[in-house]
Write a protein that holds these residues in place. Structure first.
Motif: not given
Length: 333
Positions: A86-106
């Motif tokens: 649920a965590g990473i699966g619910s991350v939106s594409l727009e948040s990824l594209a603007t580096h605002r997804s909350g994901l770590p660098g690696l």
């Protein structure tokens, strides 16, 4: 002229005042035309462009949005096999594209510290994973607060998600949308005689950064001719996904971000740019869109070329600044 450099005399002279990294190549496009110069390389030589790959991926994403293949609110589990997470699966594409997804660098699952040690001790490639391996590493990633945080993982997932939406691989989608000049070798066996070997600051040869998983974030290669043509197209506004260059949120104080592309003010001019760095290569692309001028710098050594890129862009803009006065369109300005 500067020893070792060949090409347009004006550019060779300009490059020689500050860029000593070789092999290297530079392209400049102005309203009057384009020019290139190269040292210890030629028009067939391919360079790792590092994180400039993210700028390309941002354009693939925006093109997919414009074609109706995805929406900014589309989440990863809709496109990749992350349904049970649920965590990473619910991350939106727009948040990824603007580096605002909350994901770590690696992802911690790839053991980045061990791989970084292998990179600096033996020149090993830390990014040789397949897409399946990346998804396996990503499943247990904890998602943090949606704040600006540069993430290689985020752009890896973004690129492969957009490719899945298009029914394609990332490598094929990149060629189909932005042209056949960009390559994404998945293994060392995919490299040929034109693919340069990069080096670290001490001159030690470094392993190529190849791998299916890393391609959207830092695994693309290109010649200076491909990059010059891409630069010209960007200044003309003709490639698919051009809206990726337009800032939509702040990435840092007085720094905006579109889909991967960074925008800031440099000496009174608004510059849209991205850089790249791998174990053995450095790269920079920047555009002064108001002046219709852009620069690409590629070097087969791990030594930043940002300063040289900004300097060259400033110099070539200055020669035609009377025709293109600066505009104040800074994010938040």
């Amino acid at each position: 002229m500067t020893t070792g450099w060949a090409g347009d005399p004006h550019l060779v002279h300009a490059v020689g005042r500050g860029l000593r990294s070789t092999p290297a190549a530079v392209a400049v496009v102005t309203p009057e035309g384009g020019m290139t110069a190269a040292a210890e390389s030629d028009h067939r030589s391919t360079f790792e462009i590092g994180s400039i790959s993210k700028a390309l991926t941002g354009m693939l994403y925006r093109d997919a949005v414009e074609r109706g293949l995805v929406a900014p609110t589309t989440v990863l589990r809709d496109l990749l096999t992350l349904e049970e997470h649920a965590g990473i699966g619910s991350v939106s594409l727009e948040s990824l594209a603007t580096h605002r997804s909350g994901l770590p660098g690696l992802p911690p699952g790839m053991h980045p510290l061990r791989r970084t040690l292998g990179l600096w001790v033996s020149g090993e490639n830390p990014y040789g994973d397949s897409l399946a391996e990346l998804l396996d590493q990503a499943r247990d990633v904890r998602v943090g607060a949606p704040r600006p945080r540069y993430s290689n993982l985020g752009f890896q997932l973004l690129g492969h998600a957009v490719a899945a939406a298009a029914g394609s691989s990332y490598a094929q989608l990149l060629r189909d949308v932005l042209g056949p000049g960009f390559s994404t070798p998945a293994s060392r066996q995919d490299l040929g005689p034109a693919d340069l070997t990069g080096s670290d600051r001490l001159g030690r040869p470094m392993h190529a950064w190849v791998g299916e998983a890393v391609a959207p974030a830092g695994g693309v290669r290109a010649t200076i001719g491909t990059m010059r043509g891409f630069l010209q197209a960007l200044l003309d506004g003709t490639p698919p996904g051009m809206s990726a260059l337009d800032p939509v949120v702040d990435f840092a104080p007085r720094v905006g971000i579109g889909a991967g592309w960074i925008t800031l003010e440099h000496h009174g001019r608004t510059i849209t740019w991205h850089n790249g760095s791998t174990g053995g290569f450095s790269s920079w692309i920047g555009l002064d869109r108001a002046a219709g001028t852009g620069v690409v710098v590629l070097a087969a050594v791990h030594r930043s070329v940002d300063r040289q890129g900004f300097r060259l862009l400033e110099e070539f803009v200055a020669s035609g600044v009377a025709q293109s006065p600066p505009v104040d369109d800074r994010p938040g300005g």
